[in-house]
Design a protein around this motif. Sequence first.
Motif, PDB file in Angstrom:
ATOM      1  N   GLY A  87      48.557  50.599  50.144  1.00  0.00           N
ATOM      2  CA  GLY A  87      47.404  50.180  50.944  1.00  0.00           C
ATOM      3  C   GLY A  87      46.288  49.535  50.146  1.00  0.00           C
ATOM      4  O   GLY A  87      45.116  49.634  50.521  1.00  0.00           O
ATOM      5  N   MET A  88      46.649  48.862  49.061  1.00  0.00           N
ATOM      6  CA  MET A  88      45.628  48.162  48.278  1.00  0.00           C
ATOM      7  C   MET A  88      44.928  47.142  49.164  1.00  0.00           C
ATOM      8  O   MET A  88      45.557  46.542  50.039  1.00  0.00           O
ATOM      9  N   SER A  89      43.650  46.918  48.935  1.00  0.00           N
ATOM     10  CA  SER A  89      42.959  45.886  49.707  1.00  0.00           C
ATOM     11  C   SER A  89      42.972  44.553  48.972  1.00  0.00           C
ATOM     12  O   SER A  89      42.926  43.499  49.600  1.00  0.00           O
ATOM     13  N   ARG A  90      43.088  44.612  47.644  1.00  0.00           N
ATOM     14  CA  ARG A  90      43.035  43.384  46.842  1.00  0.00           C
ATOM     15  C   ARG A  90      43.839  43.574  45.567  1.00  0.00           C
ATOM     16  O   ARG A  90      43.815  44.656  44.973  1.00  0.00           O
ATOM     17  N   VAL A  91      44.511  42.511  45.156  1.00  0.00           N
ATOM     18  CA  VAL A  91      45.208  42.489  43.875  1.00  0.00           C
ATOM     19  C   VAL A  91      44.756  41.235  43.143  1.00  0.00           C
ATOM     20  O   VAL A  91      44.858  40.128  43.668  1.00  0.00           O
TER      21      VAL A  91
END
Length: 143
Positions: A87-91
């Motif tokens: 559930g990362m929001s940004r990479v």
Amino acid sequence: MRRAIALARPQVGRTGENPAVGCVILKDGRVLGEAATGDGGRPHAEELALAQAGEAARGATAFVTLEPCAERSSGAASCSERLAAAGMSRVVVACADPSVFAAGGGAARLRAAGIVFDQGLLEAEAAPLYASYVAAKSLEIRR
């Protein structure tokens, strides 16, 4: 990203055919997990950093020195799958990965999962870590 580069640097030459990658997971200015690719190339940096972060990774940002893999030669879940599932929001990535196991596929998977994907942050600082890896992959592609 500088911390991720610093984590990867000592692993160069210790990861077999895999590149030495660094990963730092941040949320609200706090480091939740950080790691580099293990000796011999396994486990991958993202895998280790996500294990440290646990459930807190949901909504966080991962800073990774090289594009997360889209596939693993072992058949295990790829790093892009793991980052999406967490559930990362940004990479945020420093360098593209020319390997057949990545080559834009990791970025595409993350974007398809609704994760903001940015590439190129401190690329000039991270690129020397991958000079021989990129050269080897370029030879494979030409064959």
